[in-house]
Design a protein around this motif. Structure first.
Motif, PDB file in Angstrom:
ATOM      1  N   ARG A  34       0.480  -1.279   0.114  1.00  0.00           N
ATOM      2  CA  ARG A  34      -0.184  -0.386  -0.143  1.00  0.00           C
ATOM      3  C   ARG A  34       0.896   1.480  -0.474  1.00  0.00           C
ATOM      4  O   ARG A  34       0.739   2.197  -0.395  1.00  0.00           O
ATOM      5  CB  ARG A  34      -0.905   0.194   1.292  1.00  0.00           C
ATOM      6  CG  ARG A  34      -1.774   1.734   1.312  1.00  0.00           C
ATOM      7  CD  ARG A  34      -2.718   0.892   2.578  1.00  0.00           C
ATOM      8  NE  ARG A  34      -1.898   1.348   3.859  1.00  0.00           N
ATOM      9  CZ  ARG A  34      -1.131   2.207   4.486  1.00  0.00           C
ATOM     10  NH1 ARG A  34      -1.414   3.334   4.047  1.00  0.00           N
ATOM     11  NH2 ARG A  34      -0.281   1.882   5.357  1.00  0.00           N
ATOM     12  N   THR A  35       1.900   1.325   0.966  1.00  0.00           N
ATOM     13  CA  THR A  35       3.043   2.382   0.133  1.00  0.00           C
ATOM     14  C   THR A  35       3.378   2.679  -0.568  1.00  0.00           C
ATOM     15  O   THR A  35       3.872   3.267  -0.455  1.00  0.00           O
ATOM     16  CB  THR A  35       3.765   2.692   2.312  1.00  0.00           C
ATOM     17  OG1 THR A  35       4.275   1.376   2.181  1.00  0.00           O
ATOM     18  CG2 THR A  35       2.745   2.787   3.673  1.00  0.00           C
ATOM     19  N   ARG A  36       3.741   1.761  -1.179  1.00  0.00           N
ATOM     20  CA  ARG A  36       5.418   1.128  -2.047  1.00  0.00           C
ATOM     21  C   ARG A  36       4.066   2.053  -3.387  1.00  0.00           C
ATOM     22  O   ARG A  36       4.697   3.241  -4.066  1.00  0.00           O
ATOM     23  CB  ARG A  36       4.964   0.108  -2.415  1.00  0.00           C
ATOM     24  CG  ARG A  36       6.007   0.160  -3.425  1.00  0.00           C
ATOM     25  CD  ARG A  36       7.127  -1.625  -3.982  1.00  0.00           C
ATOM     26  NE  ARG A  36       6.982  -2.265  -3.068  1.00  0.00           N
ATOM     27  CZ  ARG A  36       7.066  -3.495  -3.290  1.00  0.00           C
ATOM     28  NH1 ARG A  36       6.513  -4.012  -4.436  1.00  0.00           N
ATOM     29  NH2 ARG A  36       6.932  -4.151  -2.204  1.00  0.00           N
ATOM     30  N   LEU A  37       2.774   1.475  -3.031  1.00  0.00           N
ATOM     31  CA  LEU A  37       2.031   2.537  -4.526  1.00  0.00           C
ATOM     32  C   LEU A  37       1.794   3.732  -3.976  1.00  0.00           C
ATOM     33  O   LEU A  37       1.637   5.074  -4.571  1.00  0.00           O
ATOM     34  CB  LEU A  37       0.500   2.167  -4.186  1.00  0.00           C
ATOM     35  CG  LEU A  37      -0.418   2.528  -5.548  1.00  0.00           C
ATOM     36  CD1 LEU A  37      -0.245   2.192  -6.737  1.00  0.00           C
ATOM     37  CD2 LEU A  37      -2.131   2.079  -5.479  1.00  0.00           C
ATOM     38  N   GLU A  38       1.331   4.309  -2.919  1.00  0.00           N
ATOM     39  CA  GLU A  38       1.455   5.783  -2.480  1.00  0.00           C
ATOM     40  C   GLU A  38       2.517   6.762  -2.297  1.00  0.00           C
ATOM     41  O   GLU A  38       2.417   8.004  -3.256  1.00  0.00           O
ATOM     42  CB  GLU A  38       1.070   5.672  -0.777  1.00  0.00           C
ATOM     43  CG  GLU A  38      -0.559   5.351  -0.652  1.00  0.00           C
ATOM     44  CD  GLU A  38      -0.763   4.878   0.655  1.00  0.00           C
ATOM     45  OE1 GLU A  38      -0.036   5.944   1.647  1.00  0.00           O
ATOM     46  OE2 GLU A  38      -1.464   5.137   1.958  1.00  0.00           O
ATOM     47  N   ILE A  39       3.283   5.920  -2.256  1.00  0.00           N
ATOM     48  CA  ILE A  39       5.062   7.060  -2.522  1.00  0.00           C
ATOM     49  C   ILE A  39       5.325   6.962  -3.901  1.00  0.00           C
ATOM     50  O   ILE A  39       5.222   7.979  -5.201  1.00  0.00           O
ATOM     51  CB  ILE A  39       5.272   5.858  -2.183  1.00  0.00           C
ATOM     52  CG1 ILE A  39       6.174   6.544  -0.372  1.00  0.00           C
ATOM     53  CG2 ILE A  39       7.510   6.901  -2.889  1.00  0.00           C
ATOM     54  CD1 ILE A  39       7.334   5.876  -0.237  1.00  0.00           C
TER      55      ILE A  39
END
Length: 316
Positions: free
Chosen positions: A116-121
């Motif tokens: 999830r955070t990988r996509l957010e970044i």
């Protein structure tokens, strides 16, 4: 006489920040030595002194020879060293830059390990490049499609602005001369930006390999960061250089890009953008200590002092 092994390394406070250094210095067909805290460059025109602490990354092209002492001072002052091919368009190897803190590396690894955070970044990187768009809710495939369209539009706009005929992006790896001047300039600008991004990424202690858009390569994060400034800086500079003259377009592009990086104080932005992406809301940390701090990780993410024996069961 003081030896290299006994010479104390500079503390973080004594070293110029990555943002305050020259973007990169490209050298070829010369011999590089050390003189105190500077490197000396000897070629057919004489000897030039360059203070090592002012270098972000040193690009070593064909015909360069560098001494152990020169590499030593570059390492002490946190300069990146990258070995590149003819015209600076082929990456061979890189030296390790100085890094004291693991904060950004740990934040990067934590963000990268969570899907999830990988996509957010990745979305945040897209919005840094194109602030007029809102990528919230976009899938990765949608981000790639949007990015591709924006880059194509940038090529077309820059060709119209400079009056160049544009037939599309064409580049054959290992055959720089086979491309037209505009494509040669774009390639030279991209490779130089990779060197700049690599120097900042390693200087800040991040992993070059853990990318959020690029993946599977040892320089994935470097490519991510370099691409943040492609349409704003790299491509316009490349088209300007190609429109001026088709002669020696690679070298002229690198020099123009160096000047543009200095003019925009781009390294300040690169440092701030990496912090903003990996540590949102915390700002850019300021080094206040002159010593290294190493801790041990205990339960519940509690950090305890290193250099202490925590065995309470034996007394010897």
């Amino acid at each position: 006489m003081t030896t290299v092994g006994r010479r104390p390394a500079g503390s973080p406070r004594q070293l110029p920040r990555a943002a305050d250094r020259a973007g990169f210095v490209y050298l070829e067909r010369c011999t590089i030595h050390r003189d105190a805290n500077a490197i000396t460059v000897e070629d057919a025109e004489g000897t030039t002194h360059i203070p090592s602490a002012t270098i972000g990354t040193l690009l070593l092209g064909p015909g360069t020879r560098i001494t152990h002492q020169a590499i030593s001072v570059l390492g002490e002052t946190g300069a990146g060293v990258v070995w590149v091919g003819e015209h600076g368009v082929r990456y061979y190897a890189a030296g390790r830059a100085l890094s004291r803190s693991a904060a950004l590396a740990e934040a990067q690894a934590s963000c990268w390990a969570n899907r999830r955070t990988r996509l957010e970044i990745a979305r945040a990187m897209y919005q840094l490049r194109f602030p007029d768009e809102d990528p919230s809710g976009c899938t990765r495939q949608e981000l790639l499609g949007r990015e591709g369209r924006r880059v194509k539009d940038c090529y077309r706009v820059q060709a119209q602005r400079t009056g160049l005929t544009w037939h599309g992006r064409r580049y054959t790896p290992g055959d720089f001369a086979s491309s037209d001047p505009a494509n040669q300039a774009i390639t030279a600008a991209a490779q130089a930006m990779y060197g700049v991004a690599h120097a900042v990424v390693t200087a800040l202690g991040c992993s070059p390999a853990l990318g959020f858009v690029h993946s599977g390569h040892e320089l994935s994060f470097v490519l991510d960061i370099a691409d943040l400034y492609k349409t704003e800086v790299g491509i316009p500079v490349a088209f300007d250089a190609a429109a001026t003259s088709p002669e020696d377009v690679g070298a002229r592009t690198r020099r123009a890009l160096r000047d543009r990086i200095h003019e925009l104080r781009l390294l300040d932005r690169v440092v701030a953008d990496i912090h903003r992406l990996l540590l949102p809301g915390r700002g850019t940390p300021v080094v206040t200590e002159e010593r290294d701090e190493v801790t041990l990780l205990s339960d519940r993410d509690r950090q305890v002092s290193a250099g202490v024996n925590y065995d309470l069961e034996t007394s010897w």
